[in-house]
Design a protein around this motif. Structure first.
Motif, PDB file in Angstrom:
ATOM      1  N   GLY A  11       7.947  -7.449  -3.692  1.00 17.01           N
ATOM      2  CA  GLY A  11       7.077  -7.392  -2.524  1.00 17.01           C
ATOM      3  C   GLY A  11       5.711  -6.817  -2.863  1.00 17.01           C
ATOM      4  O   GLY A  11       5.472  -6.330  -3.976  1.00 17.01           O
ATOM      5  N   ASP A  12       4.775  -6.948  -1.916  1.00 17.77           N
ATOM      6  CA  ASP A  12       3.414  -6.404  -2.041  1.00 17.77           C
ATOM      7  C   ASP A  12       2.632  -6.994  -3.208  1.00 17.77           C
ATOM      8  O   ASP A  12       1.741  -6.351  -3.771  1.00 17.77           O
ATOM      9  CB  ASP A  12       3.449  -4.860  -2.184  1.00 17.77           C
ATOM     10  N   GLU A  13       2.934  -8.218  -3.563  1.00 16.22           N
ATOM     11  CA  GLU A  13       2.266  -8.862  -4.703  1.00 16.22           C
ATOM     12  C   GLU A  13       0.858  -9.328  -4.338  1.00 16.22           C
ATOM     13  O   GLU A  13       0.064  -9.658  -5.230  1.00 16.22           O
ATOM     14  CB  GLU A  13       3.077 -10.085  -5.171  1.00 16.22           C
ATOM     15  N   GLY A  14       0.581  -9.404  -3.025  1.00 15.63           N
ATOM     16  CA  GLY A  14      -0.707  -9.957  -2.580  1.00 15.63           C
ATOM     17  C   GLY A  14      -0.515 -11.295  -1.877  1.00 15.63           C
ATOM     18  O   GLY A  14      -1.442 -12.100  -1.806  1.00 15.63           O
ATOM     19  N   LYS A  15       0.688 -11.496  -1.315  1.00 22.79           N
ATOM     20  CA  LYS A  15       0.980 -12.772  -0.622  1.00 22.79           C
ATOM     21  C   LYS A  15       0.002 -13.011   0.526  1.00 22.79           C
ATOM     22  O   LYS A  15      -0.483 -14.119   0.724  1.00 22.79           O
ATOM     23  CB  LYS A  15       2.418 -12.756  -0.060  1.00 22.79           C
ATOM     24  N   GLY A  16      -0.266 -11.928   1.294  1.00 16.64           N
ATOM     25  CA  GLY A  16      -1.153 -12.060   2.456  1.00 16.64           C
ATOM     26  C   GLY A  16      -2.522 -12.559   2.029  1.00 16.64           C
ATOM     27  O   GLY A  16      -3.075 -13.488   2.616  1.00 16.64           O
ATOM     28  N   ALA A  36       8.879  -6.789  10.793  1.00 10.35           N
ATOM     29  CA  ALA A  36       7.768  -5.836  10.709  1.00 10.35           C
ATOM     30  C   ALA A  36       7.935  -4.858   9.536  1.00 10.35           C
ATOM     31  O   ALA A  36       7.195  -3.881   9.426  1.00 10.35           O
ATOM     32  CB  ALA A  36       7.624  -5.092  12.026  1.00 10.35           C
ATOM     33  N   ASN A  37       8.916  -5.129   8.669  1.00  8.53           N
ATOM     34  CA  ASN A  37       9.002  -4.384   7.397  1.00  8.53           C
ATOM     35  C   ASN A  37       7.879  -4.827   6.451  1.00  8.53           C
ATOM     36  O   ASN A  37       7.470  -4.085   5.563  1.00  8.53           O
ATOM     37  CB  ASN A  37      10.368  -4.589   6.713  1.00  8.53           C
ATOM     38  N   ALA A  38       7.374  -6.043   6.642  1.00  8.28           N
ATOM     39  CA  ALA A  38       6.316  -6.568   5.778  1.00  8.28           C
ATOM     40  C   ALA A  38       4.975  -5.950   6.157  1.00  8.28           C
ATOM     41  O   ALA A  38       4.769  -5.532   7.290  1.00  8.28           O
ATOM     42  CB  ALA A  38       6.236  -8.085   5.934  1.00  8.28           C
ATOM     43  N   GLY A  39       4.087  -5.909   5.191  1.00  9.73           N
ATOM     44  CA  GLY A  39       2.702  -5.504   5.449  1.00  9.73           C
ATOM     45  C   GLY A  39       1.825  -6.371   4.579  1.00  9.73           C
ATOM     46  O   GLY A  39       1.868  -6.264   3.358  1.00  9.73           O
ATOM     47  N   HIS A  40       1.099  -7.288   5.178  1.00  5.35           N
ATOM     48  CA  HIS A  40       0.275  -8.235   4.419  1.00  5.35           C
ATOM     49  C   HIS A  40      -1.196  -7.924   4.686  1.00  5.35           C
ATOM     50  O   HIS A  40      -1.640  -7.969   5.832  1.00  5.35           O
ATOM     51  CB  HIS A  40       0.625  -9.674   4.819  1.00  5.35           C
ATOM     52  N   THR A  41      -1.914  -7.619   3.616  1.00  2.08           N
ATOM     53  CA  THR A  41      -3.304  -7.173   3.765  1.00  2.08           C
ATOM     54  C   THR A  41      -4.273  -8.298   3.453  1.00  2.08           C
ATOM     55  O   THR A  41      -4.108  -9.006   2.458  1.00  2.08           O
ATOM     56  CB  THR A  41      -3.586  -6.021   2.774  1.00  2.08           C
ATOM     57  N   THR A 126      14.904   2.215   3.475  1.00  2.00           N
ATOM     58  CA  THR A 126      14.413   1.094   4.303  1.00  2.00           C
ATOM     59  C   THR A 126      13.116   1.501   5.007  1.00  2.00           C
ATOM     60  O   THR A 126      12.759   2.676   5.057  1.00  2.00           O
ATOM     61  CB  THR A 126      15.437   0.666   5.387  1.00  2.00           C
ATOM     62  N   THR A 127      12.455   0.511   5.579  1.00  3.93           N
ATOM     63  CA  THR A 127      11.211   0.786   6.296  1.00  3.93           C
ATOM     64  C   THR A 127      11.490   1.325   7.705  1.00  3.93           C
ATOM     65  O   THR A 127      10.555   1.657   8.428  1.00  3.93           O
ATOM     66  CB  THR A 127      10.363  -0.499   6.417  1.00  3.93           C
ATOM     67  N   GLY A 128      12.761   1.360   8.098  1.00  2.00           N
ATOM     68  CA  GLY A 128      13.115   1.889   9.421  1.00  2.00           C
ATOM     69  C   GLY A 128      12.658   0.984  10.559  1.00  2.00           C
ATOM     70  O   GLY A 128      12.384   1.454  11.660  1.00  2.00           O
ATOM     71  N   ALA A 197       7.852 -13.315   2.929  1.00  2.00           N
ATOM     72  CA  ALA A 197       7.665 -11.860   3.023  1.00  2.00           C
ATOM     73  C   ALA A 197       8.596 -11.242   1.990  1.00  2.00           C
ATOM     74  O   ALA A 197       9.445 -11.930   1.418  1.00  2.00           O
ATOM     75  CB  ALA A 197       8.013 -11.371   4.417  1.00  2.00           C
ATOM     76  N   GLN A 198       8.416  -9.961   1.721  1.00  2.29           N
ATOM     77  CA  GLN A 198       9.171  -9.257   0.673  1.00  2.29           C
ATOM     78  C   GLN A 198       9.006 -10.029  -0.649  1.00  2.29           C
ATOM     79  O   GLN A 198       7.942 -10.547  -0.905  1.00  2.29           O
ATOM     80  CB  GLN A 198      10.656  -9.098   1.055  1.00  2.29           C
ATOM     81  N   GLY A 199      10.052 -10.119  -1.447  1.00  2.00           N
ATOM     82  CA  GLY A 199       9.918 -10.791  -2.740  1.00  2.00           C
ATOM     83  C   GLY A 199      11.288 -11.157  -3.267  1.00  2.00           C
ATOM     84  O   GLY A 199      12.319 -10.727  -2.718  1.00  2.00           O
ATOM     85  N   VAL A 212      17.950  -4.059  -1.554  1.00  2.00           N
ATOM     86  CA  VAL A 212      17.216  -5.256  -1.168  1.00  2.00           C
ATOM     87  C   VAL A 212      16.918  -5.152   0.325  1.00  2.00           C
ATOM     88  O   VAL A 212      17.391  -4.232   0.998  1.00  2.00           O
ATOM     89  CB  VAL A 212      18.067  -6.529  -1.431  1.00  2.00           C
ATOM     90  N   SER A 213      16.171  -6.107   0.841  1.00  2.00           N
ATOM     91  CA  SER A 213      16.045  -6.228   2.286  1.00  2.00           C
ATOM     92  C   SER A 213      17.151  -7.185   2.731  1.00  2.00           C
ATOM     93  O   SER A 213      18.021  -7.532   1.940  1.00  2.00           O
ATOM     94  CB  SER A 213      14.644  -6.723   2.641  1.00  2.00           C
ATOM     95  N   SER A 214      17.138  -7.635   3.964  1.00  2.00           N
ATOM     96  CA  SER A 214      18.291  -8.398   4.438  1.00  2.00           C
ATOM     97  C   SER A 214      17.973  -9.852   4.755  1.00  2.00           C
ATOM     98  O   SER A 214      18.836 -10.585   5.228  1.00  2.00           O
ATOM     99  CB  SER A 214      18.895  -7.721   5.665  1.00  2.00           C
ATOM    100  N   ARG A 246       7.218  -1.162  -6.792  1.00  2.00           N
ATOM    101  CA  ARG A 246       8.394  -1.216  -5.918  1.00  2.00           C
ATOM    102  C   ARG A 246       8.269  -0.068  -4.928  1.00  2.00           C
ATOM    103  O   ARG A 246       7.888   1.042  -5.319  1.00  2.00           O
ATOM    104  CB  ARG A 246       9.630  -1.097  -6.822  1.00  2.00           C
ATOM    105  N   VAL A 247       8.607  -0.298  -3.648  1.00  2.00           N
ATOM    106  CA  VAL A 247       8.660   0.799  -2.666  1.00  2.00           C
ATOM    107  C   VAL A 247      10.125   0.977  -2.301  1.00  2.00           C
ATOM    108  O   VAL A 247      10.847   0.001  -2.179  1.00  2.00           O
ATOM    109  CB  VAL A 247       7.930   0.471  -1.336  1.00  2.00           C
ATOM    110  N   GLY A 248      10.546   2.215  -2.118  1.00  2.00           N
ATOM    111  CA  GLY A 248      11.947   2.441  -1.788  1.00  2.00           C
ATOM    112  C   GLY A 248      12.752   2.599  -3.070  1.00  2.00           C
ATOM    113  O   GLY A 248      12.206   2.577  -4.186  1.00  2.00           O
ATOM    114  N   GLY A 280       3.077   3.683   4.344  1.00  2.00           N
ATOM    115  CA  GLY A 280       2.148   4.603   3.678  1.00  2.00           C
ATOM    116  C   GLY A 280       2.741   5.284   2.446  1.00  2.00           C
ATOM    117  O   GLY A 280       2.092   6.116   1.813  1.00  2.00           O
ATOM    118  N   ARG A 281       3.989   4.939   2.090  1.00  2.00           N
ATOM    119  CA  ARG A 281       4.623   5.586   0.925  1.00  2.00           C
ATOM    120  C   ARG A 281       3.926   5.164  -0.366  1.00  2.00           C
ATOM    121  O   ARG A 281       3.544   3.998  -0.516  1.00  2.00           O
ATOM    122  CB  ARG A 281       6.094   5.143   0.807  1.00  2.00           C
ATOM    123  N   PRO A 282       3.747   6.111  -1.343  1.00  2.00           N
ATOM    124  CA  PRO A 282       3.197   5.682  -2.635  1.00  2.00           C
ATOM    125  C   PRO A 282       4.171   4.711  -3.287  1.00  2.00           C
ATOM    126  O   PRO A 282       5.389   4.910  -3.235  1.00  2.00           O
ATOM    127  CB  PRO A 282       3.101   6.976  -3.452  1.00  2.00           C
TER     128      PRO A 282
END
Ligand code: GDP
Ligand code: IMO
Ligand code: MG
Length: 408
Positions: A11-16, A36-41, A126-128, A197-199, A212-214, A246-248, A280-282
């Motif tokens: 995830g967070d590879e720059g898909k957005g 909403a676990n995804a965050g695309h910038t 998880t992102t909660g 989303a995710q990867g 993993v995510s689900s 990787r986050v998490g 916001g997690r590193p």
């Protein structure tokens, strides 16, 4: 043409960023998995947008964006995202549709997700956002789908708290509802992007289970989550970073070693702004893992790769990438299913000379520093997959196209 864009790492590879760039030539953008676990910038000049549920084509005034059947949608998150866009002058009216088969996230699922992860002996981190619980309700055949909102009989079956929660959103959600399969047949001549989303390594089946995510974040998920058959998809693009993050929690064989590579980790995290968009997690950082990337190419039938964050390495003397694992003294060149094996895996690193100059966004590929080309072309050979797009900065403009995926 129908093009799938997936994450080829965690995830967070720059898909957005890449979906936004490619959306210029598309008419419809379908997000097919996750929630909403995804965050695309997306960064355009001084404006930065963080999208969680809405597909990345929304920033163009004329694109239709669709939340697919494979998604799990929290109405609170959805309408706050729409409000954020409207407040920033992006007119979303009539352009955001949702598959009537998509599942809805309820507040109690979010609560259970948070409690359950904390109670685990080994939390996933998880992102909660209620993602895993919503997908398990779907598998239990107890989920609530958008289509259900049109049927009083169905709504009457719900617990009253769930009914009360949904009531203020029902009419707006119904107005956005679409039979995605029929919609895409009707628009068969449109250029469509399927946004992952995710990867791959967070995919429920292909990823580092159970960390993993689900959802189905791999390319196969685009078919089911986008309500089309696999043969309707023309190309798969895999987005990856020049390094890994990787986050998490969960295994990460090429993670920078905390004792000897602390400085490199800090450098990459600062230069790459490696903090989660959603929590916001590193982010944990490490060398590019070519064993994992090759696995992603194979399991997703990736036609071409998109390399992002190459600029982060601009000033380094030396660059390394993981080309195999050593597990219990044996060399392993394929990606293991077992978490125990991955936890034991020591990365076998190959070294490359750095190019030590900035990569100007106006460069064509042939003008790249020779050492940057060597790094890129080694990856292509290792993965037996061409790299057709190189991203050298977060801005929309910092995108260098070697071959447009829209050309046959
Ligand atoms: P996504 O989840 O795959 O869409 O990726 P995220 O948006 O979560 O994380 C990617 C981060 O890297 C964002 O902050 C982007 O603005 C940024 N980004 C994307 N491409 C590049 C790039 O080529 N170089 C740099 N330095 N940053 C990038
Ligand atoms: P994008 O689309 C990075 C991670 C979480 C956690 C695990 C399970 O922005 O690339 P979940 O809440 O989904 O049950 O969490 O998956 N995770 C992501 N990591 N990028 C994402 O999405 C992610 N979505 C989930 O950190 O480890
Ligand atoms: Mg992200």
């Amino acid at each position: 043409m129908k093009i799938v864009v997936i994450g080829a790492q965690w995830g967070d590879e720059g898909k957005g960023k890449i979906v936004d760039y490619l959306a210029n030539e598309a008419q419809i953008i379908v997000r097919y998995s996750g929630g909403a676990n995804a965050g695309h910038t997306i960064v355009i000049g001084n404006e930065e947008y963080a999208l969680h549920l809405i597909p990345s084509g929304i920033l163009y005034p004329d694109k239709i964006v669709i939340l697919g059947a494979g998604m799990v949608i929290d109405p609170v998150a959805l309408f706050s995202e729409i409000k954020m866009l409207d407040d920033r002058g992006i007119d979303t009216g009539g352009r955001v549709l949702i598959s009537d088969r998509a599942h809805l996230v309820l507040p109690r699922y979010i609560q259970i997700d948070k409690e359950r992860d904390l109670a685990r002996k080994k939390p996933i981190g998880t992102t909660g956002r209620g993602i895993g619980i919503t997908y398990s309700m779907k598998s239990e055949r107890e989920g609530i789908r958008l289509a259900d909102l049109s049927w009083t009989e169905k709504l009457e079956e719900l617990e009253s708290a769930d009914r009360d929660f949904l009531a203020p959103y029902t009419e707006r959600l119904k107005a956005m509802s679409v039979d995605l399969s029929s919609y895409l047949v009707h628009h068969r001549n449109s250029q469509v992007l399927f946004e992952g989303a995710q990867g791959t390594l967070l995919d429920l089946d292909l990823g580092t289970y159970p960390y993993v995510s689900s959802g189905m974040s791999s390319a196969a998920g685009a078919a089911i989550g986008g309500c089309v058959g696999p043969r309707a998809l023309d190309k798969v693009l895999g987005v990856f970073k020049a390094y890994s993050t990787r986050v998490g929690n969960g295994p990460f064989p090429s993670e920078f070693d905390h004792d000897s590579e602390d400085e490199l980790c800090r450098f990459v995290r600062d230069m790459g702004r490696e903090y989660g968009v959603t929590t916001g997690r590193p982010r944990r950082c490490g060398y590019l893992d070519l064993v994992a990337l090759r696995y992603a190419c194979l399991t997703n039938s990736i036609d071409s790769l998109v390399m992002t964050h190459l600029d982060v390495y601009n000033s380094l003397e030396e660059i390394k990438a993981c080309v195999a694992y050593r597990i219990n003294g044996s060399m392993v060149e394929t990606f293991p299913a077992s978490i125990e094996a991955l936890n034991k895996a020591e990365p076998v690193l190959r070294s490359f000379p750095g190019w030590k100059k900035p990569l100007d966004t106006s460069l064509v590929y042939e003008e790249f520093p020779v050492h940057a080309m060597e790094y890129i072309e080694f990856i292509e050979r290792f993965c037996e997959t061409p790299i057709h797009i190189v991203s050298v900065g977060y801005d929309r403009k910092a995108t260098i196209i070697r071959k447009s995926p829209w050309t046959k």
